[in-house]
Design a protein around this motif. Structure first.
Motif, PDB file in Angstrom:
ATOM      1  N   ALA A   1       0.830  -1.205   0.000  1.00  0.00           N
ATOM      2  CA  ALA A   1       0.000   0.000   0.000  1.00  0.00           C
ATOM      3  C   ALA A   1       0.864   1.256   0.000  1.00  0.00           C
ATOM      4  CB  ALA A   1      -0.919  -0.009   1.217  1.00  0.00           C
ATOM      5  N   CYS A   2       1.934   1.276   0.782  1.00  0.00           N
ATOM      6  CA  CYS A   2       2.815   2.445   0.819  1.00  0.00           C
ATOM      7  C   CYS A   2       3.596   2.599  -0.487  1.00  0.00           C
ATOM      8  CB  CYS A   2       3.761   2.353   2.008  1.00  0.00           C
ATOM      9  SG  CYS A   2       2.942   2.641   3.601  1.00  0.00           S
ATOM     10  N   ALA A   3       3.961   1.488  -1.111  1.00  0.00           N
ATOM     11  CA  ALA A   3       4.622   1.573  -2.418  1.00  0.00           C
ATOM     12  C   ALA A   3       3.677   2.176  -3.452  1.00  0.00           C
ATOM     13  CB  ALA A   3       5.084   0.188  -2.862  1.00  0.00           C
ATOM     14  N   TYR A   4       2.414   1.735  -3.441  1.00  0.00           N
ATOM     15  CA  TYR A   4       1.403   2.316  -4.330  1.00  0.00           C
ATOM     16  C   TYR A   4       1.241   3.814  -4.053  1.00  0.00           C
ATOM     17  CZ  TYR A   4      -3.299   3.583  -5.899  1.00  0.00           C
ATOM     18  OH  TYR A   4      -4.371   4.223  -6.468  1.00  0.00           O
ATOM     19  N   GLY A   5       1.188   4.182  -2.773  1.00  0.00           N
ATOM     20  CA  GLY A   5       1.015   5.575  -2.406  1.00  0.00           C
ATOM     21  C   GLY A   5       2.188   6.445  -2.789  1.00  0.00           C
ATOM     22  N   MET A   6       3.388   5.875  -2.809  1.00  0.00           N
ATOM     23  CA  MET A   6       4.577   6.641  -3.175  1.00  0.00           C
ATOM     24  C   MET A   6       4.741   6.753  -4.687  1.00  0.00           C
ATOM     25  SD  MET A   6       8.548   6.102  -1.956  1.00  0.00           S
ATOM     26  CE  MET A   6       8.685   4.459  -2.656  1.00  0.00           C
ATOM     27  N   LEU A   7       4.515   5.664  -5.392  1.00  0.00           N
ATOM     28  CA  LEU A   7       4.793   5.637  -6.825  1.00  0.00           C
ATOM     29  C   LEU A   7       3.632   6.127  -7.685  1.00  0.00           C
ATOM     30  CD1 LEU A   7       6.593   2.173  -6.960  1.00  0.00           C
ATOM     31  CD2 LEU A   7       7.652   4.439  -6.912  1.00  0.00           C
ATOM     32  N   TYR A   8       2.398   6.013  -7.156  1.00  0.00           N
ATOM     33  CA  TYR A   8       1.239   6.353  -7.977  1.00  0.00           C
ATOM     34  C   TYR A   8       0.382   7.454  -7.362  1.00  0.00           C
ATOM     35  CZ  TYR A   8      -3.083   5.926 -10.637  1.00  0.00           C
ATOM     36  OH  TYR A   8      -4.193   6.209 -11.403  1.00  0.00           O
ATOM     37  N   GLU A   9      -0.242   7.192  -6.237  1.00  0.00           N
ATOM     38  CA  GLU A   9      -1.244   8.133  -5.721  1.00  0.00           C
ATOM     39  C   GLU A   9      -0.648   9.495  -5.378  1.00  0.00           C
ATOM     40  OE1 GLU A   9      -4.505   8.369  -2.116  1.00  0.00           O
ATOM     41  OE2 GLU A   9      -4.130   6.445  -3.084  1.00  0.00           O
ATOM     42  N   ARG A  10       0.607   9.532  -4.988  1.00  0.00           N
ATOM     43  CA  ARG A  10       1.256  10.797  -4.621  1.00  0.00           C
ATOM     44  C   ARG A  10       1.264  11.796  -5.774  1.00  0.00           C
ATOM     45  NH1 ARG A  10       6.537  12.526  -5.229  1.00  0.00           N
ATOM     46  NH2 ARG A  10       7.077  10.507  -6.118  1.00  0.00           N
ATOM     47  N   THR A  11       1.278  11.307  -7.001  1.00  0.00           N
ATOM     48  CA  THR A  11       1.375  12.200  -8.167  1.00  0.00           C
ATOM     49  C   THR A  11       0.089  12.282  -8.977  1.00  0.00           C
ATOM     50  OG1 THR A  11       2.242  10.398  -9.537  1.00  0.00           O
ATOM     51  CG2 THR A  11       3.841  11.761  -8.375  1.00  0.00           C
ATOM     52  N   GLU A  12      -0.935  11.512  -8.605  1.00  0.00           N
ATOM     53  CA  GLU A  12      -2.193  11.518  -9.359  1.00  0.00           C
ATOM     54  C   GLU A  12      -3.129  12.579  -8.785  1.00  0.00           C
ATOM     55  OE1 GLU A  12      -3.067   9.741 -12.243  1.00  0.00           O
ATOM     56  OE2 GLU A  12      -0.875   9.610 -12.120  1.00  0.00           O
ATOM     57  N   ILE A  13      -2.937  13.804  -9.234  1.00  0.00           N
ATOM     58  CA  ILE A  13      -3.670  14.924  -8.667  1.00  0.00           C
ATOM     59  C   ILE A  13      -5.115  14.937  -9.147  1.00  0.00           C
ATOM     60  CG2 ILE A  13      -3.069  16.570 -10.495  1.00  0.00           C
ATOM     61  CD1 ILE A  13      -2.650  18.634  -8.177  1.00  0.00           C
ATOM     62  N   GLU A  14      -6.009  15.328  -8.254  1.00  0.00           N
ATOM     63  CA  GLU A  14      -7.423  15.436  -8.576  1.00  0.00           C
ATOM     64  C   GLU A  14      -7.835  16.906  -8.615  1.00  0.00           C
ATOM     65  OE1 GLU A  14      -9.737  13.234  -5.787  1.00  0.00           O
ATOM     66  OE2 GLU A  14      -9.036  11.270  -6.489  1.00  0.00           O
ATOM     67  N   THR A  15      -8.728  17.238  -9.526  1.00  0.00           N
ATOM     68  CA  THR A  15      -9.316  18.575  -9.572  1.00  0.00           C
ATOM     69  C   THR A  15     -10.727  18.483  -9.012  1.00  0.00           C
ATOM     70  OG1 THR A  15      -8.011  19.208 -11.515  1.00  0.00           O
ATOM     71  CG2 THR A  15      -9.987  20.507 -11.038  1.00  0.00           C
ATOM     72  N   THR A  16     -10.942  19.161  -7.894  1.00  0.00           N
ATOM     73  CA  THR A  16     -12.245  19.159  -7.237  1.00  0.00           C
ATOM     74  C   THR A  16     -12.977  20.447  -7.587  1.00  0.00           C
ATOM     75  OG1 THR A  16     -11.356  17.885  -5.379  1.00  0.00           O
ATOM     76  CG2 THR A  16     -13.450  19.026  -5.026  1.00  0.00           C
ATOM     77  N   ARG A  17     -14.201  20.309  -8.070  1.00  0.00           N
ATOM     78  CA  ARG A  17     -15.015  21.486  -8.398  1.00  0.00           C
ATOM     79  C   ARG A  17     -16.080  21.624  -7.319  1.00  0.00           C
ATOM     80  NH1 ARG A  17     -13.684  22.752 -13.748  1.00  0.00           N
ATOM     81  NH2 ARG A  17     -12.503  21.081 -14.766  1.00  0.00           N
ATOM     82  N   GLN A  18     -16.026  22.717  -6.604  1.00  0.00           N
ATOM     83  CA  GLN A  18     -16.905  22.934  -5.461  1.00  0.00           C
ATOM     84  C   GLN A  18     -17.738  24.195  -5.669  1.00  0.00           C
ATOM     85  OE1 GLN A  18     -17.108  20.906  -2.660  1.00  0.00           O
ATOM     86  NE2 GLN A  18     -18.817  22.178  -1.956  1.00  0.00           N
ATOM     87  N   ARG A  19     -19.059  24.035  -5.697  1.00  0.00           N
ATOM     88  CA  ARG A  19     -19.943  25.194  -5.795  1.00  0.00           C
ATOM     89  C   ARG A  19     -20.187  25.747  -4.394  1.00  0.00           C
ATOM     90  NH1 ARG A  19     -25.348  25.479  -9.430  1.00  0.00           N
ATOM     91  NH2 ARG A  19     -23.685  25.489 -10.980  1.00  0.00           N
ATOM     92  N   ILE A  20     -20.009  27.052  -4.245  1.00  0.00           N
ATOM     93  CA  ILE A  20     -20.201  27.731  -2.966  1.00  0.00           C
ATOM     94  C   ILE A  20     -21.335  28.740  -3.127  1.00  0.00           C
ATOM     95  CG2 ILE A  20     -19.168  29.206  -1.205  1.00  0.00           C
ATOM     96  CD1 ILE A  20     -17.880  26.485  -1.264  1.00  0.00           C
TER      97      ILE A  20
END
Length: 416
Positions: free
Chosen positions: A150-169
């Motif tokens: 899980a930590c290898a996945y988090g370091m090699l993949y999820e750490r760089t897979e940025i998400e764009t969140t669209r939030q209506r206020i």
């Protein structure tokens, strides 16, 4: 201060048994996989030598100052593997200890039950046979070992897979001219070998492609003393927004003693750091009021030189404009309760990294950020005040994200 020392003691107490436990498990696996005793000894000595070298290097070799703003061979081969191992081994050991404690409590409860209600001869078989107990132990070890994957996945993949969140206020007092106004937020950059300038420029390009009207930067541009403050400012200077770029400072700017320096560097490139200050944004004669504060905390957190306030947002009320939407930029989301008392319409924060390594998809309580704030990530509302906590894009301590991917947030302001 006492809490900080307590965390240090707990981490140290867990560190030694966790290393002994996993090294013993590796020894047992080697005895099964490698039949030759001489080969086992050779691999064992090689492994212990590499482990000792990485441990000594990471604990005693000084970090270069200034720290590199690029991914280096040193970071790739010496820092990342050690930090991955430390995080995964500690998490796995805690999981294994939980299994062990649960098993002991179950056996104690069974023993107590049998003392209160003696079994008949037909029921006198033991709770667990040796074979079943051995199977459960090996299963617990195997499940605990998944932390390494899980930590290898988090370091090699999820750490760089940025998400764009669209939030209506939705803001009741929003002027008509600002209906549909879009604000992009970046937070917790933490420039360094694991957040190099090349990566920051990629995120800046993503922000520019979103074409926001304004951009908010909510602190932690650096990590420690020696972090390349000039490099992160240069990279972020490429952000474009017609109504300006504004920001506030985080705890790491204070710890690194670069608050004044980074404020000046941003100002030279046209970005305004709001430090107990306000600024107005005008569209067609109507306006929003932006307020920014330096990092504030009411509990000991971080190096001793960190300032502690007696009251959150002291002195902010005079910066507010009546009959105007007031938007607060505050790195620490814990200021939200006071912001709600002041009737600040919207607060934008960061600081938590969304937990960075978390199992919130299983339970909201399985996040280390819960130790410092109830506002870990996402949108919150209290009365007529709203808060959004951005997960940030960088990491600290270990270059791993799990269950908390990096985030760019785009807010669309709407009249309500």
């Amino acid at each position: 201060m006492l809490i900080r020392h307590l965390y240090t003691v707990v981490a140290f107490v867990l560190f030694i048994p966790s290393q002994i436990f996993w090294l013993w498990q590796l020894r047992g696996a080697a005895r099964k996989l490698i039949r030759s005793e001489s080969a086992r000894r050779w691999f064992g000595r090689l492994g212990l030598g590499l482990y000792a070298a990485l441990l000594i290097f990471n604990l005693f070799w000084p970090t270069p100052s200034p720290e590199s703003a690029h991914l280096t061979i040193r970071a790739t081969l010496l820092l990342a593997p050690f930090r991955w191992w430390m995080l995964a081994s500690l998490l796995g050991f805690v999981a294994m200890a939980g299994f062990y404690l649960f098993s002991r409590l179950g056996r104690a409860a069974h023993w107590l039950y049998r003392r209160m209600f003696p079994p008949t001869p037909r029921e006198s078989a033991p709770l667990l046979s040796p074979e079943r107990r051995h199977f459960l132990t090996r299963t617990a070890v195997a499940i605990s070992a998944t932390t390494f994957a899980a930590c290898a996945y988090g370091m090699l993949y999820e750490r760089t897979e940025i998400e764009t969140t669209r939030q209506r206020i939705v803001l009741p007092r929003l002027p008509q001219a600002f209906d549909g106004f879009r604000i992009a937020q970046l937070s917790d950059i933490h420039i360094g070998p694991f957040m190099p300038v090349e990566e920051i420029r990629r995120y800046v390009a993503m922000v520019n492609a979103l074409k926001p009207d304004m951009v908010a930067l909510t602190g932690d541009f650096v990590t420690w003393e020696g972090s390349p403050a000039g490099a992160v400012v240069d990279a972020l200077a490429a952000i474009k927004a017609p109504y300006g770029i504004y920001g506030c400072l985080g705890n790491h700017e204070r710890w690194a003693r670069v608050e004044d320096l980074i404020t000046r560097l941003f100002a030279e490139r046209g970005t305004k750091m709001l430090r107990q200050q306000n600024a107005t944004v005008e569209v067609s004669g109507e306006r929003l009021n932006l307020i920014g504060v330096d990092y504030q905390t009411r509990a000991p957190f971080g190096p001793p030189r960190d300032g502690i306030v007696t009251e959150y947002l002291a002195g902010v009320q005079p910066l507010m404009l009546p009959d105007t939407v007031n938007i607060l930029l505050s790195h620490n989301p814990n200021t939200f309760d006071r912001a709600a008392e002041l009737a600040i319409d919207l607060s934008l924060a960061g600081h938590t990294h969304g937990g960075q390594v978390t199992l919130e998809y299983i339970s909201p309580n399985l996040s280390p950020a819960r130790l410092i704030t109830p506002y870990v990530r996402g949108w919150f509302k209290k009365g007529e005040s709203q808060l959004y906590v951005n997960r940030g894009i960088g990491t600290i301590f270990s270059p791993v994200r799990f269950g908390a991917p990096p985030e760019i947030t785009v807010y669309e302001l709407k009249r309500g």
